[in-house]
Design a protein around this motif. Structure first.
Motif: not given
Length: 419
Positions: A195, A197, A251, A253-254, A257, A274-275, A278-279
């Motif tokens: 992604t 950031i 997700t 994103e989860q 990270f 901060n993202i 969208e990943c």
């Protein structure tokens, strides 16, 4: 944007049809146009559009210059890049691309590809190249001179008659799919999650002028890229074989990270990130083909073969292939006989196979032992640095000319000394 209204498009006759307006397509179109050839670029998407492959290598700069695009790139405000940094546990090492064995540019940029690719394509258009955006190649007939069936995004169809086709479609791999050229890669299937950031990095020791490659502290074949941009943003991604990432939950994103936080250095650097996008994920991306070129077509960059993102070789291979294909194509268009295997495919694959040596050795740990070795010979480091800077076609570099043998020799020395 040059894009004729479809009312004026019937059958088009051109010297060269180029599929894709990304870096290889734009560079090839510009170089052909400079020589007075009639070129049409067919691009399925509209620019700007997202793409990964954001950390350029210095070798690219010579092709951007040849295509008359260097000023536009320099004026864009991209993040300056002068090298690569590598981290594994408490080991940190850097390669300065200006301190290399091979002549040529030693600095480049880290770019958001949507903007970068649009700059190259827009510059080609300003030079007089015609690009049709939103147009998809649906069929190709190679029986006589190549004929392409094309559909625009309103569904209207037309035909392009060309003397030659360059496929610069990247991961779209248009000709390999239409002509059944696809072949499995000999590299293991890997996945990437990535992604952009807003990084908010406040560590004064962090060097934004370098890509940071971090190795997972417990799995040396999982690695991360962190590519700083000039606007307080970074591209962040993780790469590994699917079975090494299958424990990740939630997700994308989860998942991203969770595994970023397993690397203490990245966890610390990105504590305030901060993202902003969208990943996304890319799976099984390594690819190969049975034929790179004939007297009717040539495959450029990822349309032919994609290795792995670890050394950011994708855009370099794309631009190198564009320049090499154009050189052979100009001869053919001017009536000279060209042996595409001998004149294009084999010379191109020399550099690709050099990169392959180091990609494979990265994942099996040999090249990591060299990268993190603290007492290296400065001359050898310059030779390795040239390859990391993209100069994988310089046969005067022993680590290009005999990549596997030379690499294994220094791996043995590094391991012996470290033992």
């Amino acid at each position: 944007m040059h894009s004729e209204s479809l009312n004026s498009i019937n059958n088009l006759d051109v010297d060269v049809a180029i599929i894709g307006a990304g870096p290889s397509g734009a560079i090839a179109a510009s170089l052909l146009h400079q020589q007075g050839k009639k070129v049409l670029v067919l691009e399925k998407q509209y620019f700007p559009r997202f793409s990964i492959g954001e950390s350029l290598l210095p070798c690219c700069m010579q092709f951007i210059e040849q295509a008359g695009m260097i000023d536009a790139v320099k004026d864009a405000g991209f993040q300056f890049k002068n090298g690569a940094a590598f981290r594994y546990q408490d080991q940190y090492t850097t390669f300065n691309f200006t301190d290399k064995f091979t002549a040529g540019p030693g600095t480049t940029f880290q770019v958001q590809r949507g903007q970068f690719d649009k700059i190259l394509a827009d510059t080609a258009v300003k030079q007089g190249v015609n690009i049709h955006y939103g147009h998809t190649v649906t069929q190709v007939d190679l029986h006589a001179d190549p004929v392409l069936q094309v559909t625009d995004d309103n569904g209207a169809a037309y035909q392009v008659n060309a003397k030659f086709i360059l496929d610069a479609s990247g991961f779209g791999r248009v000709l390999p799919r239409l002509l059944n050229l696809e072949k499995p890669s000999n590299l293991p299937s890997r996945s990437a999650i990535f992604t952009h950031i807003e990084d908010n990095i406040d560590d004064p020791t962090f060097d934004r002028n370098k890509i940071l490659i971090s190795v997972h502290p417990h799995h040396k074949d999982i690695w991360y890229w962190l590519i700083p941009f000039s606007n307080n943003r970074c591209s962040i991604g993780v790469v590994g074989e699917p079975h090494l990432l299958q424990h990740l939950q939630g997700t994308l994103e989860q998942q991203l990270f969770a595994i970023v936080n397993e690397e203490p250095g990245l966890k610390r650097l990105l504590a305030n990130a901060n993202i902003v996008q969208e990943c996304a994920t890319l799976k099984g991306y390594s690819a190969n083909v049975s034929t790179l070129a004939t007297t009717k077509f040539a495959l450029l960059g990822n349309a032919g073969e994609f290795l792995d993102p670890v050394f950011s070789s994708g855009v370099t291979i794309a631009m190198q292939s564009a320049a090499m294909a154009v050189e052979s194509l100009l001869k053919q268009l001017d009536g000279e006989a060209v042996d595409w295997q001998q004149d294009y495919a084999e010379p191109l694959m020399k550099g690709v196979n050099t990169f392959r040596t180091y990609v494979q050795a990265w994942y099996d740990g040999r090249f990591q032992d060299v990268i993190f070795y603290q007492h290296g010979n400065p001359k050898i480091k310059q030779m390795i640095c040239s390859i990391l800077a993209g100069y994988a076609w310089d046969a005067s570099n022993p680590f290009v000319a005999e990549s596997e043998r030379r690499l294994n020799t220094i791996v043995a020395l590094c391991r012996e000394t470290a033992a």
